[in-house]
Design a protein around this motif. Structure first.
Motif, PDB file in Angstrom:
ATOM      1  N   ALA A  81    -103.625   6.405 -21.168  1.00 18.64           N
ATOM      2  CA  ALA A  81    -103.396   6.641 -19.738  1.00 18.64           C
ATOM      3  C   ALA A  81    -102.560   5.525 -19.113  1.00 18.64           C
ATOM      4  CB  ALA A  81    -104.735   6.775 -19.017  1.00 18.64           C
ATOM      5  N   PHE A  82    -102.855   4.276 -19.452  1.00 23.38           N
ATOM      6  CA  PHE A  82    -102.057   3.163 -18.918  1.00 23.38           C
ATOM      7  C   PHE A  82    -100.589   3.325 -19.302  1.00 23.38           C
ATOM      8  CE2 PHE A  82    -106.060   0.397 -19.549  1.00 23.38           C
ATOM      9  CZ  PHE A  82    -106.555   0.767 -18.316  1.00 23.38           C
ATOM     10  N   ASN A  83    -100.352   3.654 -20.552  1.00 24.78           N
ATOM     11  CA  ASN A  83     -98.975   3.780 -21.029  1.00 24.78           C
ATOM     12  C   ASN A  83     -98.240   4.946 -20.378  1.00 24.78           C
ATOM     13  OD1 ASN A  83     -99.225   1.551 -22.699  1.00 24.78           O
ATOM     14  ND2 ASN A  83     -99.870   2.754 -24.476  1.00 24.78           N
ATOM     15  N   ALA A  84     -99.031   5.904 -19.846  1.00 22.63           N
ATOM     16  CA  ALA A  84     -98.436   7.025 -19.130  1.00 22.63           C
ATOM     17  C   ALA A  84     -98.328   6.748 -17.632  1.00 22.63           C
ATOM     18  CB  ALA A  84     -99.263   8.284 -19.364  1.00 22.63           C
ATOM     19  N   ALA A  95    -116.637   0.537 -22.789  1.00 19.72           N
ATOM     20  CA  ALA A  95    -116.198   0.399 -24.180  1.00 19.72           C
ATOM     21  C   ALA A  95    -117.424   0.262 -25.067  1.00 19.72           C
ATOM     22  CB  ALA A  95    -115.282  -0.812 -24.335  1.00 19.72           C
ATOM     23  N   VAL A  96    -117.193   0.332 -26.378  1.00 17.02           N
ATOM     24  CA  VAL A  96    -118.299   0.186 -27.334  1.00 17.02           C
ATOM     25  C   VAL A  96    -118.816  -1.238 -27.358  1.00 17.02           C
ATOM     26  CG1 VAL A  96    -118.928   0.347 -29.773  1.00 17.02           C
ATOM     27  CG2 VAL A  96    -117.463   2.094 -28.739  1.00 17.02           C
ATOM     28  N   ASN A  97    -117.902  -2.198 -27.220  1.00 10.82           N
ATOM     29  CA  ASN A  97    -118.296  -3.602 -27.265  1.00 10.82           C
ATOM     30  C   ASN A  97    -117.278  -4.439 -26.493  1.00 10.82           C
ATOM     31  OD1 ASN A  97    -116.080  -3.950 -29.096  1.00 10.82           O
ATOM     32  ND2 ASN A  97    -117.419  -3.350 -30.788  1.00 10.82           N
ATOM     33  N   LEU A  98    -117.539  -5.738 -26.405  1.00 10.60           N
ATOM     34  CA  LEU A  98    -116.687  -6.619 -25.621  1.00 10.60           C
ATOM     35  C   LEU A  98    -115.277  -6.702 -26.190  1.00 10.60           C
ATOM     36  CD1 LEU A  98    -116.313  -8.613 -23.314  1.00 10.60           C
ATOM     37  CD2 LEU A  98    -117.270 -10.415 -24.784  1.00 10.60           C
ATOM     38  N   GLN A  99    -115.144  -6.697 -27.518  1.00 10.31           N
ATOM     39  CA  GLN A  99    -113.816  -6.770 -28.118  1.00 10.31           C
ATOM     40  C   GLN A  99    -112.963  -5.565 -27.709  1.00 10.31           C
ATOM     41  OE1 GLN A  99    -116.706  -7.278 -29.835  1.00 10.31           O
ATOM     42  NE2 GLN A  99    -116.484  -9.514 -29.906  1.00 10.31           N
ATOM     43  N   SER A 100    -113.574  -4.398 -27.708  1.00 15.54           N
ATOM     44  CA  SER A 100    -112.864  -3.193 -27.304  1.00 15.54           C
ATOM     45  C   SER A 100    -112.505  -3.248 -25.820  1.00 15.54           C
ATOM     46  CB  SER A 100    -113.732  -1.959 -27.585  1.00 15.54           C
ATOM     47  OG  SER A 100    -113.092  -0.777 -27.152  1.00 15.54           O
ATOM     48  N   LEU A 101    -113.436  -3.689 -24.982  1.00 17.23           N
ATOM     49  CA  LEU A 101    -113.142  -3.802 -23.557  1.00 17.23           C
ATOM     50  C   LEU A 101    -112.002  -4.774 -23.302  1.00 17.23           C
ATOM     51  CD1 LEU A 101    -113.732  -3.205 -20.595  1.00 17.23           C
ATOM     52  CD2 LEU A 101    -115.446  -5.028 -20.645  1.00 17.23           C
ATOM     53  N   ASP A 102    -111.975  -5.875 -24.016  1.00 20.29           N
ATOM     54  CA  ASP A 102    -110.895  -6.843 -23.819  1.00 20.29           C
ATOM     55  C   ASP A 102    -109.535  -6.253 -24.182  1.00 20.29           C
ATOM     56  OD1 ASP A 102    -112.359  -8.904 -22.720  1.00 20.29           O
ATOM     57  OD2 ASP A 102    -112.698  -9.945 -24.616  1.00 20.29           O
ATOM     58  N   ARG A 103    -109.503  -5.359 -25.162  1.00 19.64           N
ATOM     59  CA  ARG A 103    -108.235  -4.694 -25.482  1.00 19.64           C
ATOM     60  C   ARG A 103    -107.824  -3.742 -24.355  1.00 19.64           C
ATOM     61  NH1 ARG A 103    -110.595  -4.837 -30.793  1.00 19.64           N
ATOM     62  NH2 ARG A 103    -111.468  -2.737 -30.564  1.00 19.64           N
ATOM     63  N   ILE A 104    -108.798  -3.078 -23.763  1.00 18.04           N
ATOM     64  CA  ILE A 104    -108.511  -2.209 -22.614  1.00 18.04           C
ATOM     65  C   ILE A 104    -107.959  -3.030 -21.454  1.00 18.04           C
ATOM     66  CG2 ILE A 104    -109.565  -0.749 -20.834  1.00 18.04           C
ATOM     67  CD1 ILE A 104    -111.577   0.180 -22.964  1.00 18.04           C
ATOM     68  N   LEU A 105    -108.618  -4.144 -21.144  1.00 17.96           N
ATOM     69  CA  LEU A 105    -108.197  -4.975 -20.016  1.00 17.96           C
ATOM     70  C   LEU A 105    -106.821  -5.587 -20.258  1.00 17.96           C
ATOM     71  CD1 LEU A 105    -111.575  -6.747 -19.141  1.00 17.96           C
ATOM     72  CD2 LEU A 105    -110.550  -4.721 -18.073  1.00 17.96           C
ATOM     73  N   ALA A 106    -106.545  -5.949 -21.509  1.00 16.99           N
ATOM     74  CA  ALA A 106    -105.218  -6.496 -21.828  1.00 16.99           C
ATOM     75  C   ALA A 106    -104.136  -5.445 -21.611  1.00 16.99           C
ATOM     76  CB  ALA A 106    -105.198  -6.997 -23.267  1.00 16.99           C
ATOM     77  N   ALA A 107    -104.423  -4.197 -21.981  1.00 14.47           N
ATOM     78  CA  ALA A 107    -103.452  -3.123 -21.789  1.00 14.47           C
ATOM     79  C   ALA A 107    -103.265  -2.819 -20.307  1.00 14.47           C
ATOM     80  CB  ALA A 107    -103.913  -1.869 -22.533  1.00 14.47           C
ATOM     81  N   ALA A 108    -104.344  -2.870 -19.536  1.00 19.16           N
ATOM     82  CA  ALA A 108    -104.235  -2.650 -18.091  1.00 19.16           C
ATOM     83  C   ALA A 108    -103.364  -3.715 -17.451  1.00 19.16           C
ATOM     84  CB  ALA A 108    -105.632  -2.643 -17.460  1.00 19.16           C
TER      85      ALA A 108
END
Length: 320
Positions: A81-84, A95-108
């Motif tokens: 969605a961010f890329n769109a 997210a499933v865990n903190l590592q996954s959330l951090d990847r989401i936040l980095a993309a945002a």
């Protein structure tokens, strides 16, 4: 007018649209789900354009996406969605865990898009009134929070019972309890957890004690016991009881050391998700990329607490 698309047409998506339809400045435009039968049912109930793929949905005339799928897919759909160029409101846990959330936040951050985890309690009229009231008539510094919920009537086919779909009481209910503790006590510094498993490999009941910057919390989550579901917030000169169900708050009692009692009663409408959606829409209109209530760090604190709780009872999901 904020135009919405929905990814996933399960139970929470139905409640989301109930809230969305109560807002004059927002509308459902398009939707997509991995299950075609759920898309048709959804369109018949609420309208909207049924998309054949998630890419078609993200290319449609929408401003924001509500991700109503299970936690195992939140990272994938958020980044798509961010890329769109779409803002994302993602159902909890984000997210499933903190590592996954951090990847989401980095993309945002990289795309400059708004991202918020769906955490409804702080936007309810009762919760907002309570926080405002305690500014002028405080209970003193808060040092203890007790909250929890055990939902014994969860349907047996609910994804909460599926280990492969990131189920369990910690992931299904724990985000609410983690929010309340962090909101009143600050960042988590220590977690102590006990829990027991069911036949499907997920935690059926878990309790955890946490130490925070400003005090302590005792929290519980469960699927095979019937818990009361209220919350207790204790300060030096008084305490607050948010009556059940505290995560859909409508009544609170404030009891003071001097004998005074204050009752707050604030009914909610349209199921309650409308307040969260309204906040998100206003963030979009202001060009914000982060909520000042459910901040990105708040989301990190919540999932970080749940990560530790799962680790301590030995609950891991695929890929961890």
């Amino acid at each position: 007018m904020i135009k919405w698309g929905i990814i996933g047409c399960g139970r929470i998506a139905h409640r989301f649209v109930q809230g969305l339809k109560a807002l004059p400045g927002a509308e459902l435009v398009s939707l997509w789900s991995r299950r075609s039968e759920s898309i048709n049912e959804f369109v018949n109930l609420y309208g909207g354009y049924p998309c054949q793929t998630v890419e078609e949905l993200l290319a449609s005339d929408i401003d924001a996406v509500y991700i109503a799928t299970l936690p195992d897919s939140h990272e994938h759909y958020s980044i798509l969605a961010f890329n769109a160029g779409k803002a994302v409101l993602c159902e909890k846990p984000a997210a499933v865990n903190l590592q996954s959330l951090d990847r989401i936040l980095a993309a945002a951050k990289l795309t400059g898009m708004l991202f918020m985890e769906g955490m409804k309690p702080p936007f309810f009229p009762l919760y907002r009134h309570l926080k405002e009231y305690l500014i002028t008539d405080p209970i003193g510094p808060v040092g203890y929070v007790r909250a929890g919920s055990a939902v014994a009537d969860c349907p047996p086919d609910h994804p909460n019972y599926r280990h492969d779909l990131v189920g369990g009481a910690i992931m299904g209910i724990g985000p609410y309890e983690a929010f309340l503790a962090v909101d009143f006590l600050g960042n988590t510094q220590e977690v102590q957890t006990m829990g027991r498993f069911g036949s499907t490999g997920i935690d059926m009941f878990t309790m955890f004690q946490t130490r925070h910057e400003n005090g302590y919390a005792q929290l519980y989550t469960g699927f095979d016991l019937h818990g009361k579901g209220d919350a207790l917030i204790c300060g030096t000169i008084g305490h607050v009881t948010i009556h059940k169900n505290w995560w859909n708050p409508s009544r609170a009692t404030i009891s003071y050391l001097d004998g005074r009692t204050v009752e707050l009663d604030e009914p909610f409408t349209a199921g309650g998700l409308n307040y969260e959606i309204e906040h998100f829409c206003e963030l979009m209109r202001q060009g914000k990329t982060e909520s000042d209530i459910i901040t990105h760090e708040m989301s990190r604190q919540m999932i970080g607490m749940l990560d530790i709780a799962r680790e301590q009872i030995g609950l891991k999901f695929e890929g961890e």
